[in-house]
Scaffold this active site. Structure first.
Site, PDB file in Angstrom:
ATOM      1  N   ASP A   1       3.527   4.055 -10.230  1.00 26.08           N
ATOM      2  CA  ASP A   1       2.331   3.671 -10.970  1.00 26.08           C
ATOM      3  C   ASP A   1       1.312   4.789 -11.081  1.00 26.08           C
ATOM      4  O   ASP A   1       0.566   4.864 -12.033  1.00 26.08           O
ATOM      5  CB  ASP A   1       1.654   2.496 -10.261  1.00 26.08           C
ATOM      6  CG  ASP A   1       1.057   2.918  -8.938  1.00 26.08           C
ATOM      7  OD1 ASP A   1       1.807   3.520  -8.143  1.00 26.08           O
ATOM      8  OD2 ASP A   1      -0.131   2.687  -8.696  1.00 26.08           O
TER       9      ASP A   1
ATOM     10  N   ASP B   1       7.958   3.466  -5.495  1.00 28.60           N
ATOM     11  CA  ASP B   1       6.704   3.926  -4.918  1.00 28.60           C
ATOM     12  C   ASP B   1       6.103   2.756  -4.134  1.00 28.60           C
ATOM     13  O   ASP B   1       6.490   1.612  -4.329  1.00 28.60           O
ATOM     14  CB  ASP B   1       5.784   4.349  -6.069  1.00 28.60           C
ATOM     15  CG  ASP B   1       4.348   4.508  -5.632  1.00 28.60           C
ATOM     16  OD1 ASP B   1       4.108   5.283  -4.707  1.00 28.60           O
ATOM     17  OD2 ASP B   1       3.476   3.846  -6.228  1.00 28.60           O
TER      18      ASP B   1
HETATM   19  P1  ADP Z   1       1.685   6.137  -2.859  1.00 28.93           P
HETATM   20  O1  ADP Z   1       2.710   7.187  -2.952  1.00 28.93           O
HETATM   21  O2  ADP Z   1       1.997   5.123  -1.809  1.00 28.93           O
HETATM   22  O3  ADP Z   1       1.396   5.490  -4.176  1.00 28.93           O
HETATM   23  P2  ADP Z   1      -0.419   8.165  -2.989  1.00 28.93           P
HETATM   24  O4  ADP Z   1       0.526   9.300  -3.065  1.00 28.93           O
HETATM   25  O5  ADP Z   1      -1.190   7.840  -4.194  1.00 28.93           O
HETATM   26  O6  ADP Z   1       0.315   6.838  -2.398  1.00 28.93           O
HETATM   27  O7  ADP Z   1      -1.440   8.469  -1.819  1.00 28.93           O
HETATM   28  C1  ADP Z   1      -0.980   8.923  -0.577  1.00 28.93           C
HETATM   29  C2  ADP Z   1      -2.093   9.003   0.406  1.00 28.93           C
HETATM   30  O8  ADP Z   1      -3.027   9.980  -0.020  1.00 28.93           O
HETATM   31  C3  ADP Z   1      -2.860   7.720   0.530  1.00 28.93           C
HETATM   32  O9  ADP Z   1      -2.307   6.875   1.472  1.00 28.93           O
HETATM   33  C4  ADP Z   1      -4.238   8.224   0.948  1.00 28.93           C
HETATM   34  O10 ADP Z   1      -4.268   8.455   2.328  1.00 28.93           O
HETATM   35  C5  ADP Z   1      -4.347   9.556   0.255  1.00 28.93           C
HETATM   36  N1  ADP Z   1      -5.070   9.458  -1.041  1.00 28.93           N
HETATM   37  C6  ADP Z   1      -4.612   9.736  -2.264  1.00 28.93           C
HETATM   38  N2  ADP Z   1      -5.558   9.560  -3.191  1.00 28.93           N
HETATM   39  C7  ADP Z   1      -6.662   9.125  -2.543  1.00 28.93           C
HETATM   40  C8  ADP Z   1      -7.987   8.736  -2.939  1.00 28.93           C
HETATM   41  N3  ADP Z   1      -8.381   8.755  -4.222  1.00 28.93           N
HETATM   42  N4  ADP Z   1      -8.832   8.348  -1.987  1.00 28.93           N
HETATM   43  C9  ADP Z   1      -8.453   8.306  -0.688  1.00 28.93           C
HETATM   44  N5  ADP Z   1      -7.239   8.663  -0.261  1.00 28.93           N
HETATM   45  C10 ADP Z   1      -6.348   9.063  -1.155  1.00 28.93           C
HETATM   46 MG    MG Z   2       1.348   4.529  -6.179  1.00 26.78          MG
END
Ligand code: ADP
Ligand code: MG
Length: 659
Positions: free
Chosen positions: A543, A343
């Site tokens: 995570d 991730d």
């Molecule tokens: P990763 O897979 O890199 O860990 P996430 O799946 O958690 O990232 O999030 C993907 C995208 O969704 C983020 O880049 C953001 O644009 C949006 N996002 C998710 N959760 C939030 C939040 N709590 N506040 C703002 N944006 C969010």
């Molecule tokens: Mg993550």
């Protein structure tokens, strides 16, 4: 427990040396098995010279008798209890063999069997205790008592179990923190090596989180308790590792299933070895002796001991280095992994992004401050790293955060809440305003082009502005990617919910070629499933809440302990407590090492058993030699597994990935 807390300075030195908490060792004679084995050995050594010197039987006979009793009563008793449950214990067969030897006048041989048997039993117990020690060493670091501050300002020492959430405790300079909580007042440097592995003390001020078992520096802190003792981070760590030690690996379950049938077959074979020669006119004593020897050398003691010690030692060793493998099953599976999916946010990156850009829309009624305050108010209840960054940025500017109502969050998309009657949404631009025609999308793309993560803020459905956030690659990310590629034979894949531009930029920095961006949690699952369908055994490292489904779907899942959400920690098969990515390839290598040792052990056990059985049936194997060979192989196998407890086993595993 209290009396064992080491003085702070010695403690620190120990942490600096091996990166883990100091270890305490079980004393040999604290184990009842060791005391009985010693008694049996002493009695045997008293009887033997008397017998050899030709003393009358009444002088040495009772001594041998006592040696049988002290060395044999425990396994004999356990064996009888097992027999009541219709399981045939190998230990019982050993005792029967010893008594059988005594019955045909081979009193010394039987006693030797009992003595060596008791000694190897004691060694086994010691091995188990040492493994448990290295785990419990963690728990010993949490103090047993804390100073509670009463409402009238008094101080009251209480057991940490009696502390309730909301109590206030006083942590004096040099003391260990008694509970997980938040600093109310005071300032101090706290050494958190036990929980986070960070060698440098961290400054704690009002509002900061502190953890049970960490070591306070020179200031005094008043701390509000936020978690029960049983729920503290350190207690959870210990529980996980303890639960792991109670599980059994598939190989072991298989061996135990076979063991029962094998033991029954062995008894039948023993009877045959006894009766068949008898029928052909061989003397009773000779036939019985050969049969007893057969029963001893054919016993699968070494086979039974082949699997669990290496796996448990590996679990304990990994635990010392901040990798909590939740079961022996997982320790066995980790080494099979041949593909890795990582991730991005919080895993490859530090997960502590900072807000770098605040861009209100041109015709929006909200200025920079208002935009940030609204976004922070909506993000406040969220556990996401981006949410924390936005809230922190608002706090740094001294902004007041209005109350949020009706908070909801969609993993991988964003959050939504009602603030002062307005619906505020914060999240991925591509998901909130699909298509790229909108001016807000253009701003977001501009930010993403420069490697930022952009989040869009919508108020009552209309774009109010865009926030840009930047995160840093973990320092060990690039090395880890290289090691994983070397170990699994193919480069890791990056799975992220973030935008493709920021993802590609970061992947290039980390050395990853295969990037899948803009994924929702279920897309991460599909990506993992597709790899598994292609015959790969996929390790997912993640995570967030958004990674939990993929962690569950993967062959093996590892969660980041510090940045990780509770859901990810629960779902994963293993947790890296200190978020050190480099421990992932090391643990894979350690697991492979453990699997190699299991195979090695099974070969050693097999060679000894077949060799000795053939010798006994085809030639004449003296009983004492049979006993030595059998017990010797059992001890060798047992000790062989324990090699994985050593620090060098970890270091060699760490080196394996970098070759
Ligand atoms: P990763 O897979 O890199 O860990 P996430 O799946 O958690 O990232 O999030 C993907 C995208 O969704 C983020 O880049 C953001 O644009 C949006 N996002 C998710 N959760 C939030 C939040 N709590 N506040 C703002 N944006 C969010
Ligand atoms: Mg993550």
């Amino acid at each position: 427990m209290t009396s064992t807390i080491a003085p702070p300075s010695a403690d620190r030195a120990a942490c600096a040396r091996d990166g883990g908490p100091p270890r305490r060792r079980t004393r040999v004679f604290a184990l009842p098995e060791a005391r009985w084995a010693t008694a049996a050995t002493v009695l045997f050594l008293l009887a033997l010279p008397l017998q050899l010197a030709g003393a009358p039987a009444w002088a040495w006979g009772p001594l041998y008798g006592l040696a049988y009793a002290t060395g044999g009563w425990e396994p004999g008793w356990e064996g009888l209890k097992a027999l009541k449950d219709k399981t045939l214990d190998v230990d019982l067969l050993m005792i029967v063999a010893a008594l059988g030897a005594a019955s045909i006048g081979q009193v010394m041989d039987g006693a030797l069997l009992v003595v060596i048997f008791a000694t190897s039993g004691a060694l086994e117990a010691l091995a188990t205790a040492r493994t448990a020690d290295s785990v419990r060493g963690l728990l010993d670091l949490a103090p047993a008592t804390a100073v509670k501050l009463t409402d009238d300002g008094g101080e009251q020492p209480v057991a940490v179990e009696e502390l309730a959430v909301g109590d206030t405790i006083l942590v004096r300079p040099g003391e260990r923190v008694g509970a997980d909580g938040r600093v109310l007042d005071g300032a101090s440097d706290v050494d958190q090596a036990t929980v986070t592995g960070e060698p440098l003390p961290v400054t704690k001020e009002p509002g900061d989180e502190v953890f049970a078992g960490t070591l306070n520096g020179t200031g005094a802190l008043r701390v509000r308790v936020e978690r029960d003792a049983s729920d503290s981070v350190i207690a959870r760590i210990v529980r996980m590792v303890e639960e792991a030690s109670e599980t059994k690996a598939p190989t072991q379950l298989f061996i135990e299933k076979v063991e029962q049938r094998y033991s029954l077959g062995m008894v039948a074979a023993t009877l045959a070895v006894f009766f068949v020669p008898l029928a052909f006119g061989v003397e009773l004593t000779d036939a019985l002796l050969r049969a007893m020897t057969f029963m001893i050398v054919a016993s699968p003691c070494a086979v039974v001991l082949a699997t669990m010690p290496p796996l448990l030692s590996a679990i304990a060793n990994a635990g010392r280095h901040g990798v909590l493998v939740k079961s022996a099953v997982v320790m066995e599976r980790l080494g099979q992994v041949d593909a890795v999916a990582l991730d991005k946010t919080g895993t490859l990156t530090e997960g502590t992004p900072r807000v770098t850009d605040i861009r209100p829309m041109a015709h929006s009624p909200y200025g920079e401050g208002e935009l940030l305050a609204l976004a922070a108010a909506a993000e406040h209840p969220s556990e996401h790293p981006l949410a924390r960054a936005i809230v922190d940025a608002a706090r740094e500017r001294g902004l007041d955060l209005p109350q949020a109502r009706d908070f909801t969050s969609a993993p991988g998309v964003g959050v939504k809440a009602v603030i002062d009657g307005r619906t505020v949404e914060v999240g991925a631009p591509s998901r909130l305003v699909p298509g790229s025609g909108h001016p807000a999308s253009a701003v977001a793309e501009g930010l993403e082009e420069s490697g930022r993560t952009a989040v869009l803020v919508l108020v009552d459905g209309a774009p109010a502005g865009v926030l840009g956030l930047a995160d840093r690659l973990r320092p060990d990310a690039a090395d880890t990617v290289k090691s994983l590629a070397a170990l699994t034979g193919s480069g890791p894949v990056l799975l992220t919910g973030d935008n493709p531009r920021a993802a590609a930029r970061l992947a290039a920095e980390a050395g990853i070629d295969d990037v899948r961006a803009g994924l929702l949690p279920q897309d991460k699952v599909s990506a993992v499933k597709a790899m598994e369908d292609a015959g790969r055994k996929v390790l997912v490292v993640g995570d967030g809440v958004n990674d939990a489904p993929a962690l569950a779907a993967a062959h093996t899942g590892i969660a980041m302990g510090r940045a990780g959400s509770d859901l990810a920690l629960e779902t994963a098969d293993a947790v890296i407590v200190r978020d050190e990515l480099a421990t992932v390839p090391t643990t894979i290598a350690l697991s492979r090492r453990a699997r190699r040792l299991v195979v090695q052990n099974l070969v050693i056990a097999g060679v000894f058993i077949t060799g000795l059985v053939i010798w006994d049936l085809a030639g004449t194997l003296p009983l004492p030699l049979g006993v030595l060979g059998h017990e010797g192989s059992t001890v060798i196998v047992g000790l062989n597994g324990l090699r994985l407890l050593r620090e060098t086993a970890w270091q060699r595993s760490a080196a394996e990935g970098t070759l």
